[in-house]
Design an enzyme around this catalytic site. Sequence first.
Site, PDB file in Angstrom:
ATOM      1  N   HIS A 115       0.858  -1.186   0.000  1.00 14.92           N
ATOM      2  CA  HIS A 115       0.000   0.000   0.000  1.00 14.92           C
ATOM      3  C   HIS A 115       0.892   1.233   0.000  1.00 14.92           C
ATOM      4  O   HIS A 115       1.549   1.519   0.998  1.00 14.92           O
ATOM      5  CB  HIS A 115      -0.901  -0.021   1.239  1.00 14.92           C
ATOM      6  CG  HIS A 115      -1.892   1.102   1.303  1.00 14.92           C
ATOM      7  ND1 HIS A 115      -2.797   1.224   2.341  1.00 14.92           N
ATOM      8  CD2 HIS A 115      -2.132   2.163   0.486  1.00 14.92           C
ATOM      9  CE1 HIS A 115      -3.547   2.294   2.145  1.00 14.92           C
ATOM     10  NE2 HIS A 115      -3.148   2.886   1.023  1.00 14.92           N
TER      11      HIS A 115
ATOM     12  N   HIS B 217      -7.793  -8.092   6.059  1.00  8.72           N
ATOM     13  CA  HIS B 217      -7.744  -7.175   7.198  1.00  8.72           C
ATOM     14  C   HIS B 217      -8.018  -7.931   8.498  1.00  8.72           C
ATOM     15  O   HIS B 217      -9.133  -8.384   8.751  1.00  8.72           O
ATOM     16  CB  HIS B 217      -8.733  -6.013   7.075  1.00  8.72           C
ATOM     17  CG  HIS B 217      -8.304  -4.806   7.868  1.00  8.72           C
ATOM     18  ND1 HIS B 217      -7.327  -3.937   7.430  1.00  8.72           N
ATOM     19  CD2 HIS B 217      -8.684  -4.351   9.079  1.00  8.72           C
ATOM     20  CE1 HIS B 217      -7.142  -2.986   8.331  1.00  8.72           C
ATOM     21  NE2 HIS B 217      -7.955  -3.220   9.349  1.00  8.72           N
TER      22      HIS B 217
ATOM     23  N   GLU C  21      -2.351  -1.492  -3.299  1.00  7.09           N
ATOM     24  CA  GLU C  21      -3.452  -0.826  -2.612  1.00  7.09           C
ATOM     25  C   GLU C  21      -3.240   0.675  -2.727  1.00  7.09           C
ATOM     26  O   GLU C  21      -2.126   1.167  -2.511  1.00  7.09           O
ATOM     27  CB  GLU C  21      -3.511  -1.246  -1.144  1.00  7.09           C
ATOM     28  CG  GLU C  21      -3.833  -2.723  -0.948  1.00  7.09           C
ATOM     29  CD  GLU C  21      -3.900  -3.115   0.514  1.00  7.09           C
ATOM     30  OE1 GLU C  21      -4.468  -4.183   0.803  1.00  7.09           O
ATOM     31  OE2 GLU C  21      -3.377  -2.369   1.376  1.00  7.09           O
TER      32      GLU C  21
END
Length: 246
Positions: free
Chosen positions: A49, A196, A76
């Site tokens: 990310h 997550h 991400e």
Amino acid sequence: MLLGVNIDHIATLRQARYATMLDSFNVEPSVLDAAYAAQRGGADSITLHVRGDRRHMQDADALSVRESVALPLNLEMGNTPEMVDFALRLKPDYICMVPEKREEITTEGGLDAVFHEKDLAPTMARMADNGIQVSLFIDPEVPQVEAAARLGAPMIELHTGCFANHSGRERTEELARLKRAAELAHSLGIQVNAGHGINYQNLEQLLAGVPYLHELNIGHTIVSRALFVGMEQAVREMRQAIDRLS
């Protein structure tokens, strides 16, 4: 079932010491070495990310992983002009659109695809034109899945944070939400990924309760385990657990 390994927190550890001297010859740990270790341990893809504030991953990290590691790369990113331009330069195999708040420690919830539908559509079209598949990181809610379908998303990533952070009846309710969302997405022809808060302890319950999962994106628990057994072994243990339970 595929395992995507998120290596953001390798960069988090590096930044804790070297954020102001990334050009130093002795910067460690190496994001690239972590990606190689994940590959040896059985990862199917690498996730990272690059946030707008560059708090952990830097542009150079993503570019080096893309150039050097023979695994699919999942970027991400927030839906900003800066990150869209970077993604088109990086050309990852796929991107996952996520929400970003500067004050959060990690991504705290899913992208509101219903609210942002008009903003997401042109970005997704540009990515498709450049051969980059787009996933939407969304909460397991019917309207969000329906918005993903309207946008033509080939895949979604269901936010499993609420499942991971609760226990007892609340966790059971979250599993039911995830199950409904996965079933709906599958019926609409959308590939279902999840991520997550998934860890070695809650993996079994997640896989038993949620159908049609294609890929799990897992990071923090693997990096935490790697502190004691090494990155390659930590990934291998997760890979073996997924294979055993799926």
